[in-house]
Design an enzyme around this catalytic site. Structure first.
Site, PDB file in Angstrom:
ATOM      1  N   SER A 125      47.331   5.935  34.938  1.00 38.92           N
ATOM      2  CA  SER A 125      46.140   6.676  34.157  1.00 38.92           C
ATOM      3  C   SER A 125      44.610   6.047  33.839  1.00 38.92           C
ATOM      4  O   SER A 125      45.798   5.446  32.631  1.00 38.92           O
ATOM      5  CB  SER A 125      46.288   8.021  33.479  1.00 38.92           C
ATOM      6  N   GLU A 127      44.397   6.430  30.081  1.00 36.48           N
ATOM      7  CA  GLU A 127      45.515   6.471  29.065  1.00 36.48           C
ATOM      8  C   GLU A 127      45.916   5.109  28.680  1.00 36.48           C
ATOM      9  O   GLU A 127      46.219   4.518  27.372  1.00 36.48           O
ATOM     10  CB  GLU A 127      46.008   7.665  28.602  1.00 36.48           C
ATOM     11  N   TYR A 149      52.684   8.579  26.295  1.00 41.69           N
ATOM     12  CA  TYR A 149      51.790   9.395  27.527  1.00 41.69           C
ATOM     13  C   TYR A 149      51.502   7.735  27.956  1.00 41.69           C
ATOM     14  O   TYR A 149      51.776   7.723  28.918  1.00 41.69           O
ATOM     15  CB  TYR A 149      51.369   9.654  27.408  1.00 41.69           C
TER      16      TYR A 149
END
Length: 317
Positions: A125, A127, A149
């Site tokens: 991701s 992120e 996360y």
């Protein structure tokens, strides 16, 4: 391969799992999927061999790989919400950080035991990059997550390189936001399109959202599944950024959704609630997918406005 090629997909009931199994089945693969009991009711092709289990149960993951003996493993499972990861940071580390390592370890053991090439793709991701200093981001952008996360995804991402150095074909596909009508309503994009559809039908009058200024690189989910298939098939395993290279604000997404529903004066329907604003949220995540284009021959096929209008059309229907 003399036998029918076999794939194991975790997160098989998610958006990407749905499109990935569809593609694999159409290309003649035998597909096994890992599913949690609570996801069992979700729609999936009945040719998929379902295995009930949980990513937190690491011995069971190793046993599953040993039993199924897959040629390819696609790890799409894990915690999918940044907000949820703040509420459950340890669980997030287990299912999104440690589970991929257990799967890679088992895949490497299987490869050693059978002498057969086993390939692993980690759905990573953007992120990972947290609040990047520069935009767009590519594979050399520093990994500096801002959430549990992102930290868990970073752990799995680094593990791909570690196992790659030990002979496992492990690719980390760094996926930017990708959407479709199969997105659950826990995602802001689907919350927007379903909310707009409700307003268009006269069932609701207001859409309540958080930060409208965050900018994201939004693409079409089946394109990102295509990128993961290309990564698995490629001669060399790699880290690869997958995204469109264009960013839009949440406000742009909202405007496009209302426009797709034929509503132009949309501002009066939208209210910002500070409760929905995340503690730390990257201002802009935008992909530089040069490597994906050059090495994998990958290209996004659906423009932003079209992605949004397809989602709205499905919600209106």
């Amino acid at each position: 391969m003399s036998h029918m090629p076999r794939a194991l997909v975790t997160g098989v009931h998610g958006q990407d799992g749905y499109y990935l199994t569809e593609r694999l089945l159409s290309e003649g693969w035998e597909v096994h999927g890992l599913a949690r009991d609570e996801d069992a009711h979700l729609e999936i092709d009945d040719r998929v061999v379902l295995h009930r289990g949980d990513l937190a149960d690491r011995p069971a993951l190793a046993a599953l790989i040993e039993t199924v003996e897959p040629d390819h493993v696609y790890n799409l499972g894990g915690i999918s919400s940044v907000a949820y990861s703040w509420e459950h940071p340890v669980l997030t580390a287990e299912v999104s950080g440690l589970a991929p390592i257990a799967l890679m370890s088992a895949a490497l053991d299987l490869q050693g035991r059978t002498g057969r090439d086993v390939r692993f793709v980690q759905a990573s991701s953007a992120e990972l990059f947290g609040e990047p200093a520069t935009s767009p981001q590519d594979e050399s952008t520093p990994i500096a997550p801002l959430s549990p996360y992102g930290a868990a995804k970073a752990m799995a991402h680094h593990a791909c390189r570690v196992f790659r150095q030990h002979g496992l074909h492990a690719s980390s596909a760094i996926l930017y936001n990708h959407e479709s009508p199969r997105r659950p309503e826990s995602f802001v994009t689907r919350k927007i399109t379903s909310g707009v559809a409700a307003i268009a039908r006269g069932e609701s009058d207001e859409l309540v959202l958080g930060n409208l200024d965050a900018r994201r690189d939004w693409g079409w989910a089946p394109d990102y599944v295509d990128a993961m298939l290309r990564a698995a098939a490629h001669d060399e395993a790699m880290d690869v950024v997958i995204g469109t290279g264009r960013s839009y604000s949440v406000r742009d997404f909202v405007a496009a959704a209302f426009e797709a529903a034929g509503i132009m004066d949309w501002e009066r329907h939208v209210r910002v609630d500070p409760r929905f604003v995340r503690p730390r949220d990257a201002t802009e995540l935008r992909a530089d997918a040069t490597r994906a284009r050059a090495e994998l021959g990958w290209r996004p096929t659906v423009e932003f406005a079209e992605v949004v209008s397809r989602m709205v059309a499905e919600d209106l229907r």
